[in-house]
Write an enzyme that holds these catalytic residues in place. Structure first.
Site, PDB file in Angstrom:
ATOM      1  CB  THR A 167      70.649 -42.829  38.489  1.00  0.00           C
ATOM      2  OG1 THR A 167      69.990 -41.628  38.806  1.00  0.00           O
ATOM      3  CG2 THR A 167      71.860 -42.304  37.627  1.00  0.00           C
ATOM      4  CG  HIS A 220      70.524 -37.360  48.182  1.00  0.00           C
ATOM      5  ND1 HIS A 220      71.196 -36.072  48.588  1.00  0.00           N
ATOM      6  CD2 HIS A 220      69.399 -36.995  48.043  1.00  0.00           C
ATOM      7  CE1 HIS A 220      70.292 -35.068  49.103  1.00  0.00           C
ATOM      8  NE2 HIS A 220      68.901 -35.499  48.549  1.00  0.00           N
TER       9      HIS A 220
END
Lengths: 309, 309
Positions: A167, A220
Site C-alpha cells: 500500500t 494488515h
C-alpha cells in the site's frame, strides 16, 4: 510555513530483491510531491501526485502492479483527505482505471458523497472524464507470482506474502499550513472478490486534520481498521503526544492486541515527523530542508540531496 | 453481570406521522434483543436479532423500507463488531438480500476479511446459504415518496428528507460482560449509485471494545465518517468520560465543525447509558431492570414494563 512531504511504499516482509526498487520509488514520489509544494501548490495536489507516481511504479501494490484477488483480478481502492475542512474522497472496488487516487480526489471536490464503490465509482469516474484501461494492463508479472504464492500461504498468515505488500501513502503540509493525506492500494494477494480493506476507511487508512496532523497507514488491513489506527494516532497527538510517540504507541497497541503488523507515517501540524512499523520492513521517505531522508529497515535513516538522482 | 441492550431507529427530521411506528419498532427491537440476553445468549446474537427486527419493519431505513438511490434502487450496508476480540463483519452495496446484518455477522465469523462489497458480498452470502429476494420486494411506498421529495431537496440539505431517515443500530452487553454493536442502513435518499456511508466503516458507524464500551451512530453519514464519531466516543470514554458526556461531546463537535447533525447510542463497559442527538429527533430504547426506557424527542424519557405491549 516550510512545506513538508512524507511518503510510504508499504509495510511487510519485503524481500531483498525488491528493496532498491522501493527505495528509488519512494524517493521519486517525494521529489514529485515536493516540487508541487515548493512552487506554492496545495498539499492535496502534492499527495495526489506523489501517490500517482507510486501507482505508476510496479514496485508498489497500487495502480499498475496491484496484487490480485482470488480470481486473478485487480480490485483497487484509495482515499484522500483535506485537513482544512475534513473533506474526504475515496473509492473502492476499482477494476479498470489507472489512478484510483485521482478519482478519489475528484470525489472529494465534485461529489456530495465521500466514498463510492464498484459500479457507482465507475459511473462517477466516466462522468468526470476518466478513461478506462483494460484490466489486464494493470497486472504485473510480480503480482501473478504473488497470487500463486498466496494460494499456498493465505489463511495461514493472512499477510506478508513476500514481494506483494505495498500500500502506498503520502502526507503533506503546504506553505499555507494545510495538511492532506492520500493512500492507495491493491489490497491483499489472494483476497476474496469484493474485499474492502482499511485504505478507503477514514480513520483507518487515512486521516488529516489541520488542527492536529495527518496519518497514512499500511499493513494488515483488517487489523488496522479494527483499531482505527490513523484516528488513534491523531487522538494521541491531539492529547499532546509528539508525532513519533503517537505513531509508535498506536501501532504497538494494534500489534499487541491483534497479533498482526502495520506501519504508519505521520506529520504533526507543526511539521514533526513520525515513522514507525511493526512489520519487518517499510519503505518511507520525506523531504525537509532540501534533503531526502529515507529508509526501509528498522533504525535506518539514509540521507541524500533533493536534486541528486 | 446484568445484561443491557440499547437500540436506535435513526436520527433526523422525523415527521409526526412516523413517530408512533418508530417508537413501537424500537421497543419491539429491545424486547427481541433482551430475550436473547436474558436467556444467556451472546451480545452478538442479541444485537443481530434487534437489528433484524428493525430491518423487517418498514418504519426504518434498513432492510425492507430502505431508502432508494438516484436510480430508484435499494443499496444497503451493515456492520457488526465484537468487543471481546475486536472482530468485525460488514457488508456494503447489498441489493437483493433481506437481512444485511445477518450477512455481516457471517462475515465476522466465517471470513478472513472484515468488509465485503457488491458482487463479492453476494458471492459470499450465496456461498453461506443466504437466499436472494427480488430487489423490488425491499421497496416500500414510503421509500418511493421519499425519493421523489429528495429529487427536489437533495443537494440543498443532503439530509433530513422528511420520513426517510432511520439507520438502525443496537449495542448490548451480555451476562459475561461482552459487548457487541450492530448497525444497518439503506443510506441516504437519492444517493448516487455506489455511495458507501459511515455504517460499514468501523469507528464511524460502529465500534465495540470490551475494555471500554460500544457505540452505534446515525445521521449524516459523510459527516460521521469525517469525524470517526463512534471511535471518538470510545476514546473519550477510554480517557475517563462517562457514556453520556462522551456521546454528547463527540456529536456536538461534529455538528459544530461540519454543520450537519447526527446521533449515537452508547454503553460503557460498566453499563452506563449514553443517548444524544443533534438532529431534531432520534428514536431510541433500552432495557434495564425489566423496564423499557425510550424516547424520540429531546429531553424525553418514557418508561414501560418490559412485558407490556
Amino acid at each position: 510555513m516550510q512545506p513538508i512531504i512524507i511518503v510510504h511504499g508499504g509495510a511487510g516482509d519485503i524481500p531483498e530483491s525488491r528493496i532498491n526498487g522501493k527505495l528509488e520509488g519512494v524517493k521519486e514520489a517525494v521529489r514529485v510531491g515536493y516540487k508541487i509544494l515548493s512552487s506554492g501548490g496545495s498539499a492535496l495536489d502534492s499527495v495526489e501526485a506523489a501517490v500517482v507516481s507510486m501507482e505508476n511504479d510496479e514496485y508498489f501494490n497500487a495502480g499498475y502492479g496491484s496484487v490480485l484477488n482470488v480470481r486473478g483480478e485487480v480490485e483497487m481502492e484509495a482515499s484522500i483527505m483535506c485537513g482544512k475542512n475534513l473533506d474526504v474522497g475515496a473509492v473502492t472496488l476499482i477494476r479498470d482505471f489507472k489512478h484510483p487516487i485521482s478519482i478519489a480526489h475528484k470525489v472529494l471536490t465534485d461529489s456530495p458523497h465521500s466514498l463510492l464503490g464498484g459500479e457507482g465509482a465507475k459511473i462517477f469516474a466516466l462522468d468526470k472524464g476518466f478513461e478506462t484501461v483494460p484490466p489486464e494492463s494493470l497486472i504485473s508479472e510480480n503480482a501473478k507470482h504473488a497470487l500463486e504464492s498466496s494460494k499456498n500461504e493465505f489463511g495461514r498468515t493472512e499477510i506478508g506474502i513476500k514481494g506483494d505488500v505495498g500500500t502506498v501513502g503520502a502526507v503533506a503540509i503546504d506553505s499555507n499550513g494545510h495538511i492532506a493525506v492520500a493512500t492507495s492500494t491493491g489490497g491483499m494477494s489472494g483476497k476474496a472478490v469484493g474485499r474492502i480493506g482499511d485504505t478507503p476507511q477514514i480513520g483507518s487508512g487515512t486521516y488529516a486534520d489541520d488542527q492536529v496532523g495527518g496519518v497514512s497507514t499500511t499493513g494488515h488491513g483488517e487489523s488496522i481498521l479494527k483499531c482505527c489506527v490513523a484516528h488513534s494516532i491523531i487522538k494521541y497527538m491531539g492529547g499532546g503526544k509528539d508525532a513519533s510517540t503517537a505513531t509508535t504507541l498506536a501501532i504497538q497497541e494494534m500489534t499487541k492486541r491483534l497479533n498482526n503488523t502495520a506501519g504508519a507515517i505521520t506529520l504533526s501540524k507543526s511539521g514533526d515527523v513520525g515513522v514507525y512499523f511493526s512489520s519487518n520492513r517499510m519503505a518511507w521517505a520525506y523531504v525537509k530542508n532540501n534533503k531526502i531522508y529515507y529508509g526501509i529497515d528498522h533504525d535506518q535513516t539514509l540521507v541524500t540531496d533533493l536534486n541528486e538522482k
